[in-house]
Design a protein around this motif. Structure first.
Motif, short mmCIF file in Angstrom:
data_model
loop_
_atom_site.label_atom_id
_atom_site.label_comp_id
_atom_site.label_asym_id
_atom_site.label_seq_id
_atom_site.Cartn_x
_atom_site.Cartn_y
_atom_site.Cartn_z
N VAL A 651 0.80 -1.23 0.00
CA VAL A 651 0.00 0.00 0.00
C VAL A 651 0.83 1.27 0.00
O VAL A 651 0.28 2.36 -0.18
N SER A 682 -6.56 -4.67 5.23
CA SER A 682 -7.39 -4.80 4.03
C SER A 682 -8.03 -3.48 3.64
O SER A 682 -8.21 -3.18 2.45
N LEU A 683 -8.40 -2.67 4.64
CA LEU A 683 -9.01 -1.38 4.33
C LEU A 683 -8.01 -0.47 3.61
O LEU A 683 -8.38 0.25 2.67
N ARG A 684 -6.77 -0.49 4.03
CA ARG A 684 -5.76 0.32 3.36
C ARG A 684 -5.48 -0.19 1.94
O ARG A 684 -5.26 0.59 1.02
N SER A 686 -7.69 -1.75 0.05
CA SER A 686 -8.86 -1.36 -0.76
C SER A 686 -8.79 0.11 -1.14
O SER A 686 -9.08 0.49 -2.28
N SER A 687 -8.40 0.95 -0.19
CA SER A 687 -8.30 2.39 -0.48
C SER A 687 -7.25 2.66 -1.54
O SER A 687 -7.45 3.48 -2.45
N ALA A 688 -6.11 1.97 -1.44
CA ALA A 688 -5.05 2.17 -2.43
C ALA A 688 -5.49 1.69 -3.81
O ALA A 688 -5.20 2.34 -4.83
N LEU A 690 -8.58 1.53 -4.89
CA LEU A 690 -9.59 2.47 -5.38
C LEU A 690 -8.94 3.74 -5.92
O LEU A 690 -9.32 4.24 -6.99
N ALA A 691 -7.92 4.24 -5.19
CA ALA A 691 -7.24 5.44 -5.64
C ALA A 691 -6.52 5.21 -6.97
O ALA A 691 -6.39 6.13 -7.79
#
Length: 732
Positions: A651, A682-684, A686-688, A690-691
C-alpha cells in the motif's frame, strides 16, 4: 451432491476434521496410563478429559464438561479468549490441562472455574477459588495448584484450602500481570506459559508483564455500533514491546528478582526448570540475531551464560529446547555447517541428512526428536530421494550415552510416508501418524525394543481411537520437488480427470511464508485443495523459500526481501510444473490466507502476466502494522530500514509502484474482529486500489477473528471463493 453432505458444510461443522480426534497426550512416567483430550463425535466441540489405563486396557472419561457445568454454556474471560485466539483453539470444553509429575492429578479451567481430577479414579471436583481461572498447573508433587486470576498468580492446596495470591499487580491501572504470556510470546514465540514450578514444588518462576508502553489498538464491530471497541495492547513493528521480567516466588513468601541484561536481550523466549539442573532461560535480542541461554542462581537471582548464539541473518526458536539431560548437559538445536542439528553439550548427534524440527523428550541416555529429511543434501547426492521424502516428518531417537555399538539415531515406529509426532512417558511412546493415503490419523502406544538380531522393533501396546468424521471427498495429492530449486509442491487434479480432458485452469493455493508448511505427507492437509480441484482446477501448493522443513539457508533467504523471493518461487514452481502437468497458463488464479493472502495480492498486483485472479484473505498489506517479533525478524527495524518496509508493502507508494497492468480481479476477505492481522490492512489495500482505479471486491466478516471458527462463515467462504474464481477465469 445427491443427498450427501457437502464438503464445505462438513469441513465447517467438523472444524477441519479436528473434532473427535484425540490430542494433547501425556504418558505417565511409570507407563500405567495415558491422558488425552477428545470430544465424543466428529461434530461435538466439547472435549472431555480421557484416561487410557494400560494395565487393564480400560478407557474412560475422567472429566465431562457437560456434567461439570450442568448443561450451562461456558463463559470465557477476556484472558481465556485471548489465549485461545493465540493458540488458534476453536473447540470447547476441556481445551487444555496440566498434570503433576506422576500424572495422578490433572487441573484445568472450565468456564473460568478451577477443576482438579484424580486420574486413577476418574474423580473430578471443583475447587472454590478466586476467578476467572486461567492456566492452572499442579505442582510436581501434586499437593498444590497454581493459577492466574485477575492478573495475579495464585496458589491453592489440592484439596481446595489455603487459596492465596503469591503476586498481584501493584496498581489498578490494568497494565501489569503475573503468570501470563504477553501477546508477542504467545503469538510469535510459541510460549503460552507465564509461570513454572520448581522441581521441589516449593517455588515458582513467574513472568511479570507490564504493557503500559505498548501501543493500543481498538477492535470494533461496525455491525454493532452500540458496543464499545475492545482495547488490545498490540506492539507493531518499531514500537515498544511489553516489559517482561522474571521473579522467583517461594511458597514461604520470599521474592527474588531474576536479573539479566534485559536492555540487550529483552525477549524472554523460553524457560526450562527440571531436577537435572538450575533453571534455564533463553533470551533474545530485539533484532533476533543474538541470544543467550542462561542458568539462574535461585539463591541470588543472578544468571550466568551457558551458551551464546549469534547469526548474521536471524535466529529461530524451537520447541523443547534449551533443556538439561539428566547428567546435566545442555540440549539444543543449532544451525551448523548449513544444517539444523541436534546438540547435547558439545556433541553433535545428527548430521546434515536430517533437518531437526523439535525436541520431544529427554531420557536417561537418549533424546526423542522430530526431523525432516534434508532435501537439499538429498538433491546434492543425486537421485530423486528428495521427491520421495517431500513433506515427511519423522520421530527419531538419538543417544548421547550408554548406546554401546548402536550410536547415531534411529526412527521410532514404522516408516510410511507420513507426518509423525510423539509423547513419551517411561518407555511407552504415544506416536501420532498422519499419512497421505488415510484420512485423519492414528495414535499408537508403542514400546521400543529390539529383535533377536538387535534390530529396532517396537511392540504396539494399544491404539487410541479417533471419533473424527471421514471426509466425503478423498485427497489425492502428488508431492514432488519443482524446478532448479526443487521447490516442494503438491499437485491435485480433479477426481476422474483424464488426459484427453485437456489442460486445466490453475489455482495456486499457498501459504508460502515463514512457519507455514503446507506441502506435508498428510491426507487431511490437502482436502480443501482437492475440493477446489474437483471444481475443475489443477491446484498447486508450493512451499517456496522462507517456509520451514528444508534447511536453514532456505528459511533465511527471505531476509529483507519477503515480497520478491516468495512470489518468485510461486512463479517458478508454476512454470516448472507446466512442463509435465495439464496446466492452462492462460487461466491462473491464486488464493491464500494471512501470509498466503499477502502473497495472493502480490501475485495479482506485481505479476499480472502470470496470475489472472486472486482471493486475498486476511492479508498483511503494510508491515508497519504487524507485530514486532515476527516482522523485525525478517525486515529489521522500520526506522533503520524504511526502504525495505516500503518495498515489501502493498500500500505504500513504493509498493504500489510495482503494480503492473492489466488490473486483475481481486476478492479481499477479512474478519472485523481480527486482533492479529487487523482489518486496517485490508481497508488500506482497498483504499489504495480504489485510488489507483483498480476494481476489486471486499468481503467483510462481522465478528470473525483470524481463525474463522464459525460454521456458517467457514462453509460459505469456500463457496463464495470458488464462485469468484470461476467467474474471474471465465469457467462455466
Amino acid at each position: 451432491m445427491t443427498g450427501q453432505l457437502s464438503f464445505p458444510r462438513q469441513y465447517a461443522r467438523t472444524q477441519r476434521f479436528s473434532l473427535g480426534a484425540p490430542r494433547a497426550f501425556t504418558v505417565a512416567p511409570d507407563d500405567s496410563r495415558v491422558v488425552f483430550l477428545r470430544s465424543r463425535s466428529g461434530t461435538d466441540r466439547a472435549n472431555l478429559l480421557w484416561v487410557h489405563d494400560l494395565e487393564t486396557a480400560r478407557e474412560y472419561p475422567a472429566a465431562d464438561p457437560a456434567a461439570l457445568l450442568g448443561g450451562v454454556d461456558e463463559e470465557l474471560s477476556a484472558e481465556e479468549r485471548a489465549r485461545r485466539e493465540r493458540s488458534r483453539e476453536g473447540s470447547a470444553g476441556v481445551v487444555g490441562y496440566a498434570v503433576d509429575q506422576s500424572v495422578q492429578l490433572a487441573a484445568f479451567a472450565l468456564s473460568g472455574r478451577l477443576f482438579a481430577t484424580e486420574l486413577r479414579a476418574g474423580d473430578t471436583r471443583e475447587l472454590p477459588v478466586a476467578g476467572p481461572v486461567v492456566d492452572p498447573r499442579p505442582s510436581p508433587d501434586g499437593r498444590r495448584i497454581a493459577y492466574v486470576a485477575q492478573r495475579a498468580l495464585r496458589v491453592v492446596e489440592a484439596d481446595g484450602s489455603g487459596d492465596r495470591a503469591l503476586a498481584a499487580p501493584e496498581s489498578d491501572e490494568g497494565t501489569v500481570s503475573y503468570g501470563l504470556a504477553e501477546f508477542i510470546a504467545a503469538e510469535e514465540m510459541d510460549r503460552a506459559r507465564g509461570f513454572w514450578w520448581s522441581p521441589e514444588s516449593d517455588a515458582l518462576l513467574v513472568a511479570r508483564v507490564d504493557d503500559a508502553l505498548v501501543r493500543r489498538s481498538w477492535i470494533s464491530d461496525p455491525a454493532h455500533p452500540g458496543q464499545r471497541p475492545v482495547e488490545v495492547a498490540y506492539p507493531a513493528a518499531g514500537t515498544p514491546n511489553a516489559e517482561v521480567t522474571l521473579v522467583l516466588l517461594g511458597l514461604d513468601g520470599s521474592r527474588t528478582e531474576v536479573e539479566w541484561d534485559r536492555e540487550r536481550f529483552p525477549y524472554l523466549a523460553r524457560v526450562h526448570w527440571s531436577a537435572s539442573g538450575p533453571p534455564l532461560l533463553l533470551v533474545q535480542s530485539r533484532d533476533q540475531r543474538g541470544q543467550r541461554c542462561l542458568a539462574v542462581d535461585t539463591a541470588t537471582g543472578g544468571t550466568s551464560t551457558v551458551h551464546a548464539d549469534e547469526d548474521p541473518v536471524f535466529l529461530d526458536l524451537f520447541p523443547g529446547v534449551p533443556a538439561w539431560t539428566p547428567d546435566g548437559r545442555l540440549v539444543r538445536i543449532a544451525d551448523e555447517g548449513g544444517a539444523r542439528v541436534l546438540m547435547v553439550g558439545d556433541r553433535r548427534l545428527t548430521s546434515g541428512a536430517l533437518h531437526v524440527r523439535a525436541v520431544l523428550d529427554i531420557g536417561e541416555d537418549d533424546v526423542l526428536f522430530s526431523a525432516s529429511p534434508d532435501t537439499e543434501e538429498a538433491a546434492a547426492r543425486g537421485g530423486d530421494t528428495a521427491g520421495e521424502r517431500t513433506g515427511e516428518v519423522v520421530v527419531y531417537r538419538a543417544w548421547f550415552r550408554g548406546s554401546g555399538d548402536q550410536g547415531g539415531w534411529e526412527a521410532v515406529g514404522e516408516r510410511p510416508r507420513a507426518v509423525h509426532s510423539a509423547v513419551r512417558g517411561g518407555e511407552v511412546i504415544a506416536l501420532t501418524r498422519a499419512t497421505l493415503d488415510r484420512p485423519g490419523g492414528t495414535v499408537e502406544l508403542i514400546r521400543p525394543g529390539y529383535d533377536g538380531a538387535k534390530r529396532p522393533r517396537e511392540s504396539v501396546v494399544a491404539e487410541i481411537s479417533s471419533h473424527a468424521e471421514r471426509p466425503v471427498i478423498t485427497a489425492r495429492p502428488r508431492l514432488l520437488p519443482a524446478g532448479e530449486r526443487r521447490i516442494p509442491c503438491a499437485v491435485l487434479l480433479p477426481e476422474g480427470y483424464r488426459e484427453e480432458d485437456g489442460p486445466l485452469p490453475v489455482l495456486m493455493d499457498p501459504y508460502g511464508g515463514p512457519h507455514g508448511q503446507r506441502v506435508v505427507a498428510a491426507h487431511n492437509a490437502h482436502l480443501t485443495s482437492q475440493w477446489f480441484a474437483n471444481h475443475g482446477f489443477a491446484v498447486i501448493v508450493a512451499d517456496g523459500r522462507g517456509t520451514p522443513g528444508r534447511s536453514p539457508a532456505w528459511e533465511k533467504a527471505i531476509r529483507d526481501d519477503l515480497a520478491r523471493v516468495t512470489l518468485e518461487d510461486q512463479v517458478d514452481a508454476l512454470r516448472a510444473l507446466a512442463a509435465d502437468h495439464p496446466l492452462d497458463l492462460d487461466r491462473v488464479a491464486i488464493r491464500g490466507w494471512s501470509y498466503g493472502g499477502y502473497l495472493a495480492a502480490l501475485a495479482a498486483l506485481r505479476r499480472p502476466d502470470v496470475f489472472h485472479a486472486a482471493v486475498v484473505g486476511a492479508p498483511v498489506t503494510d508491515w508497519r502494522l504487524y507485530d514486532t517479533h515476527y516482522t523485525e525478524r525478517y525486515l529489521g527495524d522500520p526506522e533503520r530500514q524504511p526502504a525495505v518496509y516500503a518495498a515489501n508493502s502493498l500500500v505504500t507508494d513504493e509498493g504500489l509502484a510495482e503494480a503492473a497492468e492489466p488490473a486483475r480481479p481481486m476478492m479481499i476477505i477479512h474478519g472485523l474482529a481480527d486482533d492479529n492481522v487487523v482489518v486496517a490492512h485490508s481497508l488500506r489495500l482497498s483504499s489504495a486500489l480504489l485510488a489507483a482505479g483498480r476494481p476489486h471486491e471486499v468481503l467483510p466478516l462481522s465478528g470473525v477473528t483470524h481463525m474463522t471458527p464459525q460454521e456458517q462463515v467457514a462453509e460459505n467462504l469456500l463457496l463464495l471463493q470458488v464462485d469468484f474464481l470461476k467467474r474471474s477465469l471465465g469457467m462455466a
